[in-house]
Design an enzyme around this catalytic site. Structure first.
Site, PDB file in Angstrom:
ATOM      1  N   GLY A 116       2.981  -1.036   4.259  1.00  0.00           N
ATOM      2  CA  GLY A 116       3.184   0.471   3.937  1.00  0.00           C
ATOM      3  C   GLY A 116       4.628   0.698   3.541  1.00  0.00           C
ATOM      4  N   GLY A 117       5.191   1.437   4.410  1.00  0.00           N
ATOM      5  CA  GLY A 117       6.446   1.925   4.223  1.00  0.00           C
ATOM      6  C   GLY A 117       7.386   1.140   3.578  1.00  0.00           C
ATOM      7  N   GLU A 133      -4.884  -4.684  10.690  1.00  0.00           N
ATOM      8  CA  GLU A 133      -4.056  -3.937  10.998  1.00  0.00           C
ATOM      9  C   GLU A 133      -4.351  -3.147  12.440  1.00  0.00           C
ATOM     10  OE1 GLU A 133      -2.119  -2.681   6.596  1.00  0.00           O
ATOM     11  OE2 GLU A 133      -3.834  -1.319   7.440  1.00  0.00           O
ATOM     12  N   GLU A 135      -6.697   4.915   8.092  1.00  0.00           N
ATOM     13  CA  GLU A 135      -6.382   6.388   7.821  1.00  0.00           C
ATOM     14  C   GLU A 135      -7.702   6.799   7.016  1.00  0.00           C
ATOM     15  OE1 GLU A 135      -2.890   5.491   5.584  1.00  0.00           O
ATOM     16  OE2 GLU A 135      -1.775   4.990   7.429  1.00  0.00           O
ATOM     17  N   ASN A 144       0.880  -1.128   0.026  1.00  0.00           N
ATOM     18  CA  ASN A 144      -0.036  -0.004   0.016  1.00  0.00           C
ATOM     19  C   ASN A 144       0.888   1.224  -0.101  1.00  0.00           C
ATOM     20  OD1 ASN A 144      -2.056   2.176   0.431  1.00  0.00           O
ATOM     21  ND2 ASN A 144      -2.569   1.284   2.727  1.00  0.00           N
ATOM     22  N   TRP A 145       1.031   1.794  -1.137  1.00  0.00           N
ATOM     23  CA  TRP A 145       2.036   3.003  -1.149  1.00  0.00           C
ATOM     24  C   TRP A 145       1.375   4.336  -0.572  1.00  0.00           C
ATOM     25  CZ3 TRP A 145       4.014   3.042  -7.068  1.00  0.00           C
ATOM     26  CH2 TRP A 145       4.557   1.819  -7.278  1.00  0.00           C
ATOM     27  N   LYS A 146       0.137   4.360  -0.305  1.00  0.00           N
ATOM     28  CA  LYS A 146      -0.642   5.388   0.282  1.00  0.00           C
ATOM     29  C   LYS A 146      -0.462   6.627  -0.637  1.00  0.00           C
ATOM     30  CE  LYS A 146      -0.296   3.174   4.892  1.00  0.00           C
ATOM     31  NZ  LYS A 146       0.124   3.186   6.338  1.00  0.00           N
ATOM     32  N   HIS A 154      -9.255   1.446   5.032  1.00  0.00           N
ATOM     33  CA  HIS A 154      -7.969   1.474   5.873  1.00  0.00           C
ATOM     34  C   HIS A 154      -8.295   2.510   6.928  1.00  0.00           C
ATOM     35  CE1 HIS A 154      -4.060   2.525   6.810  1.00  0.00           C
ATOM     36  NE2 HIS A 154      -3.523   1.381   5.930  1.00  0.00           N
ATOM     37  N   GLY A 195       3.078   2.234  11.043  1.00  0.00           N
ATOM     38  CA  GLY A 195       3.943   3.400  10.588  1.00  0.00           C
ATOM     39  C   GLY A 195       4.598   3.922  11.846  1.00  0.00           C
ATOM     40  N   SER A 248       3.793  -1.960  10.230  1.00  0.00           N
ATOM     41  CA  SER A 248       5.159  -2.233  10.587  1.00  0.00           C
ATOM     42  C   SER A 248       5.950  -3.671  10.056  1.00  0.00           C
ATOM     43  CB  SER A 248       5.723  -1.813  11.653  1.00  0.00           C
ATOM     44  OG  SER A 248       5.321  -0.493  12.239  1.00  0.00           O
TER      45      SER A 248
HETATM   46  P1  13P Z   1       3.391   0.390   7.674  1.00  0.00           P
HETATM   47  O1  13P Z   1       3.872  -0.757   7.071  1.00  0.00           O
HETATM   48  O2  13P Z   1       3.937   1.639   7.080  1.00  0.00           O
HETATM   49  O3  13P Z   1       3.211   0.215   9.055  1.00  0.00           O
HETATM   50  O4  13P Z   1       1.726   0.633   7.185  1.00  0.00           O
HETATM   51  C1  13P Z   1       0.917  -0.303   7.330  1.00  0.00           C
HETATM   52  C2  13P Z   1      -0.249  -0.249   6.464  1.00  0.00           C
HETATM   53  O5  13P Z   1      -1.198   0.784   7.093  1.00  0.00           O
HETATM   54  C3  13P Z   1      -0.566  -0.813   5.417  1.00  0.00           C
HETATM   55  O6  13P Z   1      -2.030  -0.489   4.781  1.00  0.00           O
END
Ligand code: 13P
Length: 251
Positions: free
Chosen positions: A233-234, A167, A97, A9-11, A95, A173, A212
């Site tokens: 994510g990251g 999640e 967010e 997930n590149w956000k 998600h 993050g 993470s």
């Molecule tokens: P991180 O891997 O950056 O913690 O993000 C997880 C996430 O929200 C994937 O959708």
């Protein structure tokens, strides 16, 4: 046997030119891997270009959101038909967010999930508790409400195909992943919940862990019985770390 599924997930990261570079590197790093299903979810504006680059590869395309209406006066939104024609296979829905910053509700998540299936898209439904909820022992209650609401009205075939991403919000993050054992416990609980309503489809449905995930914790997570993959994510923003995670999921 459920096939492991790793999605990035590149956000809100990567411009078009940056996305082209990352995808080119990913194709090289991930070439030939068939044991793990792989998807990347770039920002919507770059979906068509990314699809052009990956359509002949083993990487599938995901979107980060969609709207449930078919078309019309919904400024700024994207329909399932638009995503489908852009080459999208998966769509992340609900998600944390989006729930937090864009006021998405359980009911809206359910409408989006049902709409996704109408357009032949596979939803990746995100659920998870806040740190406060975890500390108060309310993790199960929270995910129970989210899962039951998200899956309402689906049939067993849809549930078997659906993906859930557990999640925990406090792990996103932050560099602080849930322990593999804790993640496995909640994911097992989610599967039991789904079994209550949809029977054996629960054992076909894949449940990812997210929060993470890194090359150095993926193997431990994947060693757990209930964890079928990761929503990253990251660490999905660099080709080598995402590829290491994919390879870690093969072991
Ligand atoms: P991180 O891997 O950056 O913690 O993000 C997880 C996430 O929200 C994937 O959708």
């Amino acid at each position: 046997m459920r096939k492991p599924f790793i999605a990035g997930n590149w956000k809100m990261n990567k411009t078009l030119s940056e996305a082209e570079i990352l995808v080119t590197e990913l194709k090289e790093e991930l070439a030939g891997i068939t044991e793990v299903e792989i998807a990347i979810c770039p920002p919507a504006v770059n979906l068509t270009r990314v699809y052009d680059l990956i359509k002949e590869s083993n990487i599938k395309l995901g979107a980060q959101n969609m709207y449930w209406e078919e078309k019309g006066a919904f400024t700024g939104e994207l329909s399932g038909a638009m995503l489908k024609e852009a080459g999208v296979s998966y769509v992340i829905i609900g998600h944390s967010e989006r729930r937090e910053y864009f006021a998405e509700t359980d009911e809206g998540v359910n409408r989006k999930v049902r709409a996704a299936f109408n357009y032949g898209l596979t939803p990746i439904v995100c659920v998870g508790e806040t740190l406060k909820e975890r500390e108060e022992g309310k993790t199960n209650d929270k995910v129970r409400g989210q899962v039951k609401a998200a899956l309402a009205g689906l049939d067993t075939g849809q549930v078997a195909e659906l993906v859930i991403a557990y999640e925990p919000i406090w792990a996103i993050g932050t560099g602080r992943s849930a322990t593999a054992g804790d993640a496995n416990q909640v994911i097992g609980y989610i599967r039991d919940l789904v079994r209550e309503d949809f029977g054996a489809a629960a054992d076909k449905m894949r449940i990812q862990y997210g929060g993470s995930v890194k090359p150095d914790n993926i193997e431990e997570l994947m060693a757990e019985e209930e964890i079928d993959g990761a929503l990253v994510g990251g660490a999905s923003l660099k080709a080598n770390s995402f590829a290491e995670i994919v390879r870690g999921a093969m072991k």
